[in-house]
Motif scaffolding. Structure first.
Motif, PDB file in Angstrom:
ATOM      1  N   VAL A 151      17.455  -3.347   4.441  1.00 45.67           N
ATOM      2  CA  VAL A 151      16.150  -3.775   4.925  1.00 45.67           C
ATOM      3  C   VAL A 151      15.066  -3.158   4.057  1.00 45.67           C
ATOM      4  O   VAL A 151      14.941  -1.932   3.999  1.00 45.67           O
ATOM      5  N   GLU A 152      14.279  -4.015   3.394  1.00 46.41           N
ATOM      6  CA  GLU A 152      13.198  -3.552   2.542  1.00 46.41           C
ATOM      7  C   GLU A 152      11.899  -3.460   3.328  1.00 46.41           C
ATOM      8  O   GLU A 152      11.683  -4.200   4.289  1.00 46.41           O
ATOM      9  N   SER A 153      11.026  -2.580   2.882  1.00 48.35           N
ATOM     10  CA  SER A 153       9.712  -2.444   3.481  1.00 48.35           C
ATOM     11  C   SER A 153       8.759  -1.857   2.446  1.00 48.35           C
ATOM     12  O   SER A 153       9.184  -1.380   1.399  1.00 48.35           O
ATOM     13  N   GLY A 154       7.480  -1.886   2.743  1.00 46.85           N
ATOM     14  CA  GLY A 154       6.492  -1.286   1.866  1.00 46.85           C
ATOM     15  C   GLY A 154       5.679  -2.258   1.043  1.00 46.85           C
ATOM     16  O   GLY A 154       4.740  -1.847   0.348  1.00 46.85           O
ATOM     17  N   GLY A 155       6.025  -3.538   1.087  1.00 42.06           N
ATOM     18  CA  GLY A 155       5.266  -4.520   0.342  1.00 42.06           C
ATOM     19  C   GLY A 155       3.905  -4.757   0.962  1.00 42.06           C
ATOM     20  O   GLY A 155       3.620  -4.319   2.074  1.00 42.06           O
ATOM     21  N   GLY A 156       3.056  -5.461   0.215  1.00 40.13           N
ATOM     22  CA  GLY A 156       1.729  -5.745   0.711  1.00 40.13           C
ATOM     23  C   GLY A 156       0.834  -6.314  -0.364  1.00 40.13           C
ATOM     24  O   GLY A 156       1.291  -6.697  -1.434  1.00 40.13           O
ATOM     25  N   LEU A 157      -0.447  -6.361  -0.064  1.00 39.24           N
ATOM     26  CA  LEU A 157      -1.457  -6.874  -0.990  1.00 39.24           C
ATOM     27  C   LEU A 157      -2.199  -5.712  -1.623  1.00 39.24           C
ATOM     28  O   LEU A 157      -2.678  -4.814  -0.920  1.00 39.24           O
ATOM     29  N   VAL A 158      -2.296  -5.735  -2.933  1.00 44.08           N
ATOM     30  CA  VAL A 158      -2.971  -4.668  -3.658  1.00 44.08           C
ATOM     31  C   VAL A 158      -3.681  -5.247  -4.877  1.00 44.08           C
ATOM     32  O   VAL A 158      -3.252  -6.258  -5.433  1.00 44.08           O
ATOM     33  N   ALA A 198      -5.009  -5.238  -8.826  1.00 42.68           N
ATOM     34  CA  ALA A 198      -4.443  -4.812 -10.103  1.00 42.68           C
ATOM     35  C   ALA A 198      -4.808  -3.356 -10.387  1.00 42.68           C
ATOM     36  O   ALA A 198      -5.953  -2.947 -10.191  1.00 42.68           O
ATOM     37  N   GLY A 199      -3.809  -2.604 -10.829  1.00 45.34           N
ATOM     38  CA  GLY A 199      -4.011  -1.196 -11.095  1.00 45.34           C
ATOM     39  C   GLY A 199      -3.639  -0.303  -9.935  1.00 45.34           C
ATOM     40  O   GLY A 199      -3.554   0.922 -10.095  1.00 45.34           O
ATOM     41  N   GLY A 200      -3.389  -0.903  -8.791  1.00 42.82           N
ATOM     42  CA  GLY A 200      -3.028  -0.145  -7.607  1.00 42.82           C
ATOM     43  C   GLY A 200      -1.557   0.196  -7.562  1.00 42.82           C
ATOM     44  O   GLY A 200      -0.791  -0.103  -8.484  1.00 42.82           O
ATOM     45  N   SER A 201      -1.145   0.819  -6.464  1.00 46.96           N
ATOM     46  CA  SER A 201       0.229   1.280  -6.318  1.00 46.96           C
ATOM     47  C   SER A 201       0.817   0.907  -4.967  1.00 46.96           C
ATOM     48  O   SER A 201       0.096   0.758  -3.975  1.00 46.96           O
ATOM     49  N   LEU A 202       2.126   0.767  -4.952  1.00 49.14           N
ATOM     50  CA  LEU A 202       2.885   0.551  -3.737  1.00 49.14           C
ATOM     51  C   LEU A 202       4.204   1.293  -3.861  1.00 49.14           C
ATOM     52  O   LEU A 202       4.697   1.512  -4.965  1.00 49.14           O
ATOM     53  N   ARG A 203       4.776   1.665  -2.738  1.00 48.75           N
ATOM     54  CA  ARG A 203       6.091   2.292  -2.721  1.00 48.75           C
ATOM     55  C   ARG A 203       7.006   1.486  -1.803  1.00 48.75           C
ATOM     56  O   ARG A 203       6.773   1.429  -0.592  1.00 48.75           O
ATOM     57  N   LEU A 204       8.009   0.880  -2.382  1.00 46.59           N
ATOM     58  CA  LEU A 204       8.962   0.093  -1.624  1.00 46.59           C
ATOM     59  C   LEU A 204      10.121   0.963  -1.169  1.00 46.59           C
ATOM     60  O   LEU A 204      10.569   1.852  -1.893  1.00 46.59           O
ATOM     61  N   SER A 205      10.609   0.686   0.024  1.00 47.91           N
ATOM     62  CA  SER A 205      11.744   1.408   0.565  1.00 47.91           C
ATOM     63  C   SER A 205      12.842   0.427   0.942  1.00 47.91           C
ATOM     64  O   SER A 205      12.572  -0.711   1.324  1.00 47.91           O
ATOM     65  N   CYS A 206      14.069   0.870   0.841  1.00 47.29           N
ATOM     66  CA  CYS A 206      15.217   0.064   1.217  1.00 47.29           C
ATOM     67  C   CYS A 206      16.147   0.946   2.032  1.00 47.29           C
ATOM     68  O   CYS A 206      16.714   1.910   1.505  1.00 47.29           O
ATOM     69  N   ALA A 207      16.306   0.614   3.289  1.00 46.81           N
ATOM     70  CA  ALA A 207      17.166   1.377   4.178  1.00 46.81           C
ATOM     71  C   ALA A 207      18.497   0.657   4.365  1.00 46.81           C
ATOM     72  O   ALA A 207      18.524  -0.536   4.670  1.00 46.81           O
ATOM     73  N   ALA A 208      19.576   1.382   4.186  1.00 48.20           N
ATOM     74  CA  ALA A 208      20.911   0.814   4.319  1.00 48.20           C
ATOM     75  C   ALA A 208      21.548   1.248   5.628  1.00 48.20           C
ATOM     76  O   ALA A 208      21.341   2.371   6.092  1.00 48.20           O
ATOM     77  N   SER A 209      22.331   0.357   6.198  1.00 47.71           N
ATOM     78  CA  SER A 209      23.057   0.668   7.416  1.00 47.71           C
ATOM     79  C   SER A 209      24.410  -0.026   7.393  1.00 47.71           C
ATOM     80  O   SER A 209      24.650  -0.917   6.586  1.00 47.71           O
ATOM     81  N   GLY A 210      25.281   0.370   8.297  1.00 49.11           N
ATOM     82  CA  GLY A 210      26.617  -0.202   8.355  1.00 49.11           C
ATOM     83  C   GLY A 210      27.631   0.658   7.634  1.00 49.11           C
ATOM     84  O   GLY A 210      28.683   0.966   8.175  1.00 49.11           O
ATOM     85  N   ARG A 211      27.331   1.010   6.425  1.00 47.18           N
ATOM     86  CA  ARG A 211      28.151   1.895   5.616  1.00 47.18           C
ATOM     87  C   ARG A 211      27.244   2.763   4.762  1.00 47.18           C
ATOM     88  O   ARG A 211      26.157   2.329   4.377  1.00 47.18           O
ATOM     89  N   ASP A 264       0.265   1.133 -11.379  1.00 46.24           N
ATOM     90  CA  ASP A 264      -0.430   0.263 -12.332  1.00 46.24           C
ATOM     91  C   ASP A 264       0.054  -1.181 -12.201  1.00 46.24           C
ATOM     92  O   ASP A 264       0.432  -1.829 -13.177  1.00 46.24           O
ATOM     93  N   LEU A 265       0.029  -1.677 -10.994  1.00 45.61           N
ATOM     94  CA  LEU A 265       0.523  -3.024 -10.728  1.00 45.61           C
ATOM     95  C   LEU A 265      -0.322  -4.085 -11.418  1.00 45.61           C
ATOM     96  O   LEU A 265      -1.545  -3.955 -11.531  1.00 45.61           O
ATOM     97  N   LYS A 266       0.344  -5.142 -11.862  1.00 49.16           N
ATOM     98  CA  LYS A 266      -0.287  -6.253 -12.544  1.00 49.16           C
ATOM     99  C   LYS A 266      -0.058  -7.536 -11.753  1.00 49.16           C
ATOM    100  O   LYS A 266       0.920  -7.636 -11.010  1.00 49.16           O
ATOM    101  N   PRO A 267      -0.926  -8.533 -11.913  1.00 48.92           N
ATOM    102  CA  PRO A 267      -0.731  -9.799 -11.190  1.00 48.92           C
ATOM    103  C   PRO A 267       0.650 -10.412 -11.422  1.00 48.92           C
ATOM    104  O   PRO A 267       1.214 -11.018 -10.505  1.00 48.92           O
ATOM    105  N   GLU A 268       1.202 -10.251 -12.614  1.00 48.50           N
ATOM    106  CA  GLU A 268       2.510 -10.799 -12.914  1.00 48.50           C
ATOM    107  C   GLU A 268       3.641 -10.092 -12.174  1.00 48.50           C
ATOM    108  O   GLU A 268       4.790 -10.548 -12.206  1.00 48.50           O
ATOM    109  N   ASP A 269       3.339  -8.976 -11.516  1.00 52.15           N
ATOM    110  CA  ASP A 269       4.329  -8.290 -10.698  1.00 52.15           C
ATOM    111  C   ASP A 269       4.478  -8.936  -9.331  1.00 52.15           C
ATOM    112  O   ASP A 269       5.378  -8.570  -8.568  1.00 52.15           O
TER     113      ASP A 269
END
Length: 126
Positions: A5-12, A14-27, A85-90
């Motif tokens: 399950v991913e989380s942390g996305g959003g609207l930012v 150009a030049g801003g930052s985000l931190r994405l997280s991925c939580a694993a379960s089951g194993r 340093d996010l860019k529109p192409e990201d």
């Protein structure tokens, strides 16, 4: 066997930052390499970054090298993607993936990854 399950996305801007997280379960995924991918023109999934099972080796696509950093926390059974340093192409839906078995070397091919999350949207405005 493994759910991601991913989380942390959003609207930012150009030049801003985000931190994405991925939580694993089951194993636990501590013994397997993991990676991040995103759709790209002409490709269903484009390699972004990967990390070895130990976290000792990381690999980043040329397009994000120096801006994105992949990391993992095997105690928490999670992987992260620090995006600076996010860019529109990201702009894309970012997917977390895990290899389901032993791997002797790193891989940038989505075909080498067995389990996938549903993605988290990242939108970068100019």
């Amino acid at each position: 066997q493994v759910q991601l399950v991913e989380s942390g996305g959003g609207l930012v801007q150009a030049g801003g930052s985000l931190r994405l997280s991925c939580a694993a379960s089951g194993r636990t995924v501590s013994a397997y390499a993991m990676g991040w991918f995103r759709p790209a023109p002409g490709k269903e999934r484009e390699f972004v970054a990967s990390i070895s099972w130990s976290g000792g080796s990381t690999y980043h696509a040329d397009s994000v090298k120096g801006r994105f950093t992949i990391s993992r926390d095997n105690v928490k059974n999670a992987v992260f993607l620090q995006m600076n340093d996010l860019k529109p192409e990201d702009t894309a839906v970012y997917y977390c993936a895990v290899r389901g078995g032993y791997a002797s070397s790193w891989s940038s091919s989505p075909l080498e990854y067995d389990y996938w999350g549903q993605g988290t949207q990242v939108t970068v405005s100019s």
